[in-house]
Design a protein around this motif. Structure first.
Motif, PDB file in Angstrom:
ATOM      1  N   LYS A   1       0.829  -1.213   0.000  1.00 34.98           N
ATOM      2  CA  LYS A   1       0.000   0.000   0.000  1.00 34.98           C
ATOM      3  C   LYS A   1       0.864   1.263   0.000  1.00 34.98           C
ATOM      4  O   LYS A   1       2.084   1.206   0.096  1.00 34.98           O
TER       5      LYS A   1
ATOM      6  N   CYS B   1       1.944   1.964   4.095  1.00 35.29           N
ATOM      7  CA  CYS B   1       2.274   0.877   5.026  1.00 35.29           C
ATOM      8  C   CYS B   1       2.675  -0.336   4.204  1.00 35.29           C
ATOM      9  O   CYS B   1       2.643  -0.294   2.973  1.00 35.29           O
TER      10      CYS B   1
ATOM     11  N   CYS C   1       1.213  -3.312   4.078  1.00 35.71           N
ATOM     12  CA  CYS C   1       0.154  -4.283   3.776  1.00 35.71           C
ATOM     13  C   CYS C   1       0.099  -4.542   2.273  1.00 35.71           C
ATOM     14  O   CYS C   1       0.428  -3.667   1.476  1.00 35.71           O
TER      15      CYS C   1
ATOM     16  N   ILE D   1      -4.768  -5.564   6.604  1.00 30.82           N
ATOM     17  CA  ILE D   1      -4.875  -4.273   7.298  1.00 30.82           C
ATOM     18  C   ILE D   1      -3.870  -4.214   8.442  1.00 30.82           C
ATOM     19  O   ILE D   1      -3.371  -5.248   8.898  1.00 30.82           O
ATOM     20  N   CYS D   2      -3.556  -2.986   8.866  1.00 35.00           N
ATOM     21  CA  CYS D   2      -2.632  -2.793   9.979  1.00 35.00           C
ATOM     22  C   CYS D   2      -3.008  -1.486  10.671  1.00 35.00           C
ATOM     23  O   CYS D   2      -3.897  -0.764  10.205  1.00 35.00           O
TER      24      CYS D   2
ATOM     25  N   CYS E   1      -3.043   1.690   8.105  1.00 33.21           N
ATOM     26  CA  CYS E   1      -4.107   1.900   7.118  1.00 33.21           C
ATOM     27  C   CYS E   1      -5.503   1.871   7.737  1.00 33.21           C
ATOM     28  O   CYS E   1      -6.475   2.214   7.070  1.00 33.21           O
TER      29      CYS E   1
HETATM   30 ZN    ZN Z   1      -1.624  -1.369   6.408  1.00 32.65          ZN
END
Ligand code: ZN
Ligand code: MN
Length: 479
Positions: free
Chosen positions: A21, A24, A26, A39-40, A43
Motif C-alpha cells: 500500500k 504501510c 500491507c 490491514i494494519c 491503514c
Molecule cells: Zn496497512
C-alpha cells in the motif's frame, strides 16, 4: 431547432499495481482476499502511527505524468482531505491538492477519419483509497482491505464532446496504463474507476451549463451507455423548458438506466491542509533520471513507426500495438525473419492472437517465441516444409516448447526432396494411369495438376511439389 453539443469531463481513479500500500507494508491488491485480512494500524488509522511513503507509488506516478506530458513537480506535497464516512477510518484521506505530483498535460485520442482529439488533464495526483462499504438489508459491512491502496486521480478538462470520445479516452488510458506497466486497469475489478461530468449547450457556444455527475460505472461500454442516456435526457429537459439540476446520478447496470442518487448536501468542504506526518516529496535529478531511464516508446508513436517502417496497413498496426508485449513480439519476429513484415503480421493476427485468446497468456509467455515463429516461416520459404505443416507446427511448438526444426526432424514432417523416391512414385502413377497419360500427351496439359496431386497423395503431402512436377514433366513429355 437548436442543435446541441455535449460537454464531458472524466474523473478517473487508477489503482497502481504496487506490491504494498501507499503508506504501510500491507499487501495492496486484495481483490480475491477475505475482508479485513490486509490491514494494519497505519491503514486503519489507529492513533499514534505514522505513514511512510512507498517510493514505487511516486515512480509509477512520474511515469504516468510523463506520458501525459504533465509538468512533473520536483517538490510536491500531501494534504489531508477531511470528510466523514464509515469506510474512512482516519476521518480524512491523504491526497494531494494544490502542489500535486503532476501539473497539467494532455492525452491525444485518435478518432475515426484521422482526426486527433486532444484532451487536457487538469489534475494528476497521488492519494490513498478508502475502504469498501456493503449494505445487506439493515446491516452494513465494511472491508478495510482497500484502505491505503495507492491511487492516481486524474481529471480531464471539459474537452470530450460525445459518448464515443469518452469511451475512446478510457480505451486509450487503459492501453497506456498497461503499456507503462503501472496498473492492471481492469474496470470490472475497480482498478480503473470513472465518474463522468456531463452537460449540454447549443452547438458552438463557449460557456458551460450546469452539469450532472454519473457515478459507479464499471465498464467502458456502460460509460458510453450512461453518457448517451444522460445527453438525451438533458436535451429533452431543456427542450421542455426545464432547468438541469446538478444531480449525482447512479448507473443501473441491469436496467440500463440512470437513477438519481440521494442528492448530495451542499458542495462538501474538505478543509484541505498539509499532511503534517509526511515530508514533501522531493524528486532530485538522479531519482527522476533513473525513473525515466527506460521510458518506453508510447503506443501511438509505435503505431506510426510500424506504418512507416514496416508499411503495415492501419488495421494491422493498430492491433499489433494494442499491447506492448504483442508489439515487442512482432518486432522481434520481423527482425529474426529478415523480410516481409506483412507476412509476420498475418501469422500474428490469425494464429498467434487466437493462441493468446485460447490460452489467456500474454505474448511474452508463449513457448512459441518470436524466434521460433521466424524459424517456421523460414522452413516454409526454403521448401523444407509446406505451408500447412508450418501452420500445424505453430501449435506443436507452443505445446512442447521444442525448436521447430527439432520437431520436423523427430516427426518426419519435412518434405521429401530426394529425387529417386519421388521418381519411383511418379513412375508408378504414370504406369497405372494410361488413359490420363494419353489425354495429357494429346494436349490436355492441365492434367499436370492432377498428376502432381496423385504424387502428393501417395507421399502424404510430403513431396517437394516443384520437384515432383519437374519429374512428372520429364516422364510425360517423353513420347
Ligand atoms: Zn496497512
Ligand atoms: Mn480522489
Amino acid at each position: 431547432m437548436t442543435e446541441y453539443e455535449a460537454v464531458i469531463g472524466l474523473e478517473t481513479h487508477i489503482q497502481l499495481n504496487t506490491k504494498t500500500k501507499i503508506f504501510c507494508s500491507c499487501k495492496a491488491d486484495s481483490w480475491e482476499d477475505e475482508a479485513n485480512t490486509n490491514i494494519c494500524p497505519v491503514c486503519t488509522g489507529l492513533p499514534g502511527v505514522l505513514p511512510v511513503l512507498n517510493r514505487a507509488v511516486v515512480e509509477k506516478g512520474v511515469l504516468l505524468a510523463h506520458a501525459m506530458h504533465s509538468e512533473i513537480r520536483r517538490v510536491s506535497f500531501f494534504d489531508r482531505k477531511n470528510y466523514f464516512y464509515p469506510d474512512l477510518p482516519k476521518g480524512y484521506q491523504i491526497s494531494q491538492y494544490d502542489m500535486s505530483l503532476g501539473n497539467g498535460g494532455y492525452l491525444d485520442l485518435p478518432m475515426p477519419g484521422g482526426v486527433v482529439c486532444r484532451v487536457s488533464i487538469t489534475k494528476l495526483h497521488l492519494e490513498e483509497d478508502a475502504g469498501k462499504t456493503k449494505n445487506a438489508g439493515n446491516d452494513r459491512f465494511i472491508d478495510f482491505n482497500r484502505c491505503g491502496v495507492p491511487l492516481i486521480e486524474m481529471v480531464t478538462g471539459p474537452d470530450l464532446h460525445s459518448a464515443d470520445e469518452a469511451a475512446q479516452y478510457l480505451i486509450r488510458l487503459r492501453q497506456m496504463l498497461r503499456w507503462l506497466g503501472i496498473s492492471e486497469a481492469d474496470m470490472e475489478k475497480g482498478h480503473l474507476r470513472c465518474d463522468a461530468n456531463v452537460s449540454i449547450r447549443p452547438k458552438g457556444a463557449d460557456y458551460l451549463n450546469t452539469k450532472t455527475e454519473i457515478k459507479n460505472v464499471n465498464s467502458i461500454d456502460n460509460v458510453r451507455n450512461a453518457i448517451e442516456h444522460e445527453i438525451v435526457r438533458q436535451i429533452r429537459e431543456v427542450e421542455a423548458g426545464n432547468r438541469i439540476s446538478a444531480w449525482t446520478l447512479d448507473w443501473d447496470d441491469e436496467k440500463s438506466e440512470l437513477r438519481k442518487m440521494r442528492s448530495k448536501e451542499t458542495e462538501a468542504d474538505y478543509r484541505y491542509f498539509r499532511e503534517p506526518d509526511l515530508l514533501p516529496v522531493r524528486l532530485d535529478d538522479a531519482w527522476l533520471e533513473s525513473i525515466l531511464a527506460d521510458f518506453p516508446e508510447l503506443p501511438l508513436e509505435r503505431k506510426q513507426r510500424f506504418l512507416e517502417e514496416y508499411k503495415l496497413p492501419e488495421y494491422d498496426a493498430e492491433i499489433l500495438t494494442s499491447e506492448r508485449n504483442l508489439s515487442d513480439y512482432f518486432e522481434t519476429a520481423v527482425k529474426a525473419y529478415g523480410s516481409d513484415p506483412k507476412k509476420v503480421s498475418n501469422y500474428l493476427m490469425n494464429d498467434v492472437l487466437r493462441m493468446l485468446n485460447d490460452s489467456g497468456k500474454t505474448a511474452e509467455q508463449l513457448k512459441l517465441t518470436p524466434l521460433y515463429l521466424a524459424d517456421i516461416l523460414k522452413l516454409v520459404d526454403t521448401g523444407k516444409i509446406n505451408t500447412s505443416t508450418g501452420k500445424s507446427l505453430l501449435g506443436k511448438v507452443e505445446e512442447s516448447g521444442k525448436a521447430p526444426s527439432a520437431i520436423v526432424e523427430a516427426e518426419g514432417l519435412g518434405l521429401v526432396s530426394d529425387d529417386s523416391s519421388i521418381r519411383s512414385v511418379a513412375e508408378k502413377i504414370v504406369a497405372n494411369n494410361s488413359k490420363e497419360v494419353e489425354a495429357y500427351r494429346s494436349g490436355k496439359v492441365s492434367l499436370m495438376g492432377w498428376f502432381t496431386g496423385q504424387v502428393m497423395r501417395e507421399m502424404r503431402g510430403k513431396a517437394d511439389p516443384a520437384l515432383a512436377q519437374q519429374i512428372l514433366k520429364e516422364l510425360l513429355d517423353v513420347v
